[in-house]
Design a protein around this motif. Structure first.
Motif, PDB file in Angstrom:
ATOM      1  N   SER A  72       2.742   1.732  -3.458  1.00 47.01           N
ATOM      2  CA  SER A  72       1.752   2.205  -4.330  1.00 47.01           C
ATOM      3  C   SER A  72       1.558   3.832  -4.047  1.00 47.01           C
ATOM      4  O   SER A  72       1.376   4.783  -5.102  1.00 47.01           O
ATOM      5  CB  SER A  72       0.632   1.221  -4.826  1.00 47.01           C
ATOM      6  OG  SER A  72      -0.059   1.195  -3.608  1.00 47.01           O
ATOM      7  N   TYR A  73       1.423   4.202  -2.971  1.00 47.99           N
ATOM      8  CA  TYR A  73       1.200   5.454  -2.544  1.00 47.99           C
ATOM      9  C   TYR A  73       2.382   6.356  -3.161  1.00 47.99           C
ATOM     10  O   TYR A  73       2.137   7.365  -3.750  1.00 47.99           O
ATOM     11  CB  TYR A  73       0.859   5.547  -1.103  1.00 47.99           C
ATOM     12  CG  TYR A  73       0.783   7.040  -0.563  1.00 47.99           C
ATOM     13  CD1 TYR A  73      -0.458   7.721  -0.765  1.00 47.99           C
ATOM     14  CD2 TYR A  73       1.876   7.836  -0.097  1.00 47.99           C
ATOM     15  CE1 TYR A  73      -0.515   9.191  -0.388  1.00 47.99           C
ATOM     16  CE2 TYR A  73       1.578   9.057   0.268  1.00 47.99           C
ATOM     17  CZ  TYR A  73       0.550   9.649   0.107  1.00 47.99           C
ATOM     18  OH  TYR A  73       0.498  11.137   0.417  1.00 47.99           O
ATOM     19  N   GLU A  95       4.710   5.591  -5.220  1.00 47.44           N
ATOM     20  CA  GLU A  95       4.918   5.476  -6.509  1.00 47.44           C
ATOM     21  C   GLU A  95       3.968   6.553  -7.392  1.00 47.44           C
ATOM     22  O   GLU A  95       4.262   7.155  -8.206  1.00 47.44           O
ATOM     23  CB  GLU A  95       4.480   4.140  -7.405  1.00 47.44           C
ATOM     24  CG  GLU A  95       5.649   3.177  -7.339  1.00 47.44           C
ATOM     25  CD  GLU A  95       5.344   1.790  -7.582  1.00 47.44           C
ATOM     26  OE1 GLU A  95       4.185   1.387  -7.958  1.00 47.44           O
ATOM     27  OE2 GLU A  95       6.258   0.892  -7.609  1.00 47.44           O
ATOM     28  N   ASN A  96       2.440   6.705  -6.883  1.00 48.79           N
ATOM     29  CA  ASN A  96       1.830   7.543  -7.467  1.00 48.79           C
ATOM     30  C   ASN A  96       2.248   9.185  -7.193  1.00 48.79           C
ATOM     31  O   ASN A  96       2.119   9.931  -8.183  1.00 48.79           O
ATOM     32  CB  ASN A  96       0.220   7.498  -6.876  1.00 48.79           C
ATOM     33  CG  ASN A  96      -0.951   8.208  -7.336  1.00 48.79           C
ATOM     34  OD1 ASN A  96      -0.662   8.617  -8.414  1.00 48.79           O
ATOM     35  ND2 ASN A  96      -1.515   8.715  -6.494  1.00 48.79           N
ATOM     36  N   CYS A  97       2.571   9.277  -5.968  1.00 48.68           N
ATOM     37  CA  CYS A  97       3.089  10.747  -5.779  1.00 48.68           C
ATOM     38  C   CYS A  97       4.150  11.049  -6.544  1.00 48.68           C
ATOM     39  O   CYS A  97       4.513  12.346  -7.112  1.00 48.68           O
ATOM     40  CB  CYS A  97       3.706  10.770  -4.321  1.00 48.68           C
ATOM     41  SG  CYS A  97       2.194  10.665  -2.963  1.00 48.68           S
ATOM     42  N   GLU A 116       0.895  -0.981  -0.138  1.00 43.20           N
ATOM     43  CA  GLU A 116       0.075  -0.157   0.009  1.00 43.20           C
ATOM     44  C   GLU A 116       0.865   1.386   0.048  1.00 43.20           C
ATOM     45  O   GLU A 116       0.632   2.219  -0.669  1.00 43.20           O
ATOM     46  CB  GLU A 116      -0.892  -0.046   1.217  1.00 43.20           C
ATOM     47  CG  GLU A 116      -2.102   0.988   1.105  1.00 43.20           C
ATOM     48  CD  GLU A 116      -2.643   0.886   2.748  1.00 43.20           C
ATOM     49  OE1 GLU A 116      -2.174   0.122   3.402  1.00 43.20           O
ATOM     50  OE2 GLU A 116      -3.474   1.767   2.929  1.00 43.20           O
ATOM     51  N   SER A 140       5.370   9.854  -9.313  1.00 47.15           N
ATOM     52  CA  SER A 140       5.037   9.881 -10.879  1.00 47.15           C
ATOM     53  C   SER A 140       4.524  11.368 -11.155  1.00 47.15           C
ATOM     54  O   SER A 140       4.464  11.730 -12.141  1.00 47.15           O
ATOM     55  CB  SER A 140       4.043   8.874 -11.170  1.00 47.15           C
ATOM     56  OG  SER A 140       2.582   9.003 -10.773  1.00 47.15           O
ATOM     57  N   LYS A 141       3.775  11.986 -10.265  1.00 46.89           N
ATOM     58  CA  LYS A 141       3.273  13.355 -10.392  1.00 46.89           C
ATOM     59  C   LYS A 141       4.327  14.473  -9.909  1.00 46.89           C
ATOM     60  O   LYS A 141       3.658  15.466  -9.929  1.00 46.89           O
ATOM     61  CB  LYS A 141       1.975  13.497  -9.570  1.00 46.89           C
ATOM     62  CG  LYS A 141       0.838  12.403 -10.268  1.00 46.89           C
ATOM     63  CD  LYS A 141      -0.333  12.911  -9.332  1.00 46.89           C
ATOM     64  CE  LYS A 141      -1.518  11.788  -9.150  1.00 46.89           C
ATOM     65  NZ  LYS A 141      -2.182  11.709  -8.039  1.00 46.89           N
TER      66      LYS A 141
END
Ligand SMILES: [Zn+2]
Length: 284
Positions: free
Chosen positions: A189-190, A192-194, A186, A196-197
């Motif tokens: 992926s949190y 990775e999301n941050c 969890e 990537s942006k």
């Protein structure tokens, strides 16, 4: 403003965060080596990555990073330690390429392909050596690849140098986020999301934000545990005595030949360009 580095953890210690401002360090490197913009960015990113890497290991006497590519800047060398000082050298400082397709300094074009070599001197007879291929040449990705491949520490690395129209360094810095053993899917992926942006690190630093604000902006409203805050700088520890040993090891015959020809031996430090002069009497 002084350059700083912070070390922090998050998600109950399963994530390590390193962030640094290196504007003064990269500007000092630019001044010493008289680098042109693309070379300034390449050397500056390498210095920033090496500086941050230097505070990761304990014990550590000295960390040497060599970025040996076949591009126009030639080899880039950076040396750091646990205390937050770094110094560097670049074979061809006067390199300024056309901007790349994204309108950015073409660091990958300046570096080319080759190897990233990491030498960790932890006080043993031989330093520990890790080698990975240069996978991108943009340098941040290459450090990330090294951490993941050679040290089995999945890492996201951002390194940035923004150069003014007059060639001076406007802002420079770096952010490294590492996943430690026990990290949950969890969390991964949190992050990775941050990441990537994430906007370019220089955009955040240019807006005058500090390092804790930078982390908050990139990683969102998470609880961050600040472990350490270190003043960092470009520093060369060379001295008259330090060059004397290697000179003496050339042997009497060679030293005499140079002394006879030139009257004295001049040595220039690669890292800070300080010059040292040795006469016959100094070397006896
Ligand atoms: Zn020096």
């Amino acid at each position: 403003m002084k350059d700083q580095l912070i070390i922090a953890t998050a998600f109950e210690g399963t994530v390590r965060i390193y962030a640094a401002t290196t504007t003064a360090i990269v500007e000092e490197a630019r001044r010493i080596h008289n680098t042109w913009p693309t070379a300034t960015a390449a050397l500056g990113r390498t210095l920033t990555g090496t500086l941050i890497m230097g505070v990761m290991y304990d014990p550590l006497h000295r960390l040497t990073v060599r970025l040996v590519g076949d591009g126009p800047v030639g080899e880039i060398l950076a040396v750091s330690n646990q205390r937050g000082t770094v110094k560097g050298d670049i074979v061809q400082p006067q390199v300024d390429l056309e901007l790349n397709q994204f309108g950015k300094l073409d660091v990958a074009g300046a570096v080319g392909s080759g190897e990233l070599i990491v030498l960790k001197d932890i006080g043993l007879k031989e330093p520990y050596q890790g080698v990975v291929p240069i996978v991108s040449g943009e340098i941040a990705e290459d450090f990330a690849y090294y951490f993941t491949k050679s040290e089995q520490t999945p890492s996201a690395v951002a390194l940035g140098v923004l150069v003014n129209p007059d060639g001076g360094v406007r802002v420079a810095g770096g952010l490294i986020v590492q996943l430690m053993p026990g990290v949950t899917e969890e969390t991964t992926s949190y992050l990775e999301n941050c990441l990537s942006k994430m906007p370019p690190i220089t955009t955040v630093l240019e807006s005058g934000k500090g390092l804790t604000d930078l982390i908050a902006e990139v990683l969102g409203p998470i609880e961050v545990n600040l472990l350490e805050e270190i003043d960092v700088n470009y520093y060369c520890d060379c001295s008259y005595d330090k060059f004397k040993g290697p000179l003496l090891s050339l042997g009497d015959a060679e030293l005499d030949a140079i002394l006879q020809q030139q009257g004295c031996i001049e040595v220039k430090c690669h890292f800070c360009h300080q010059q040292y002069q040795y006469r016959k009497a100094d070397l006896e």
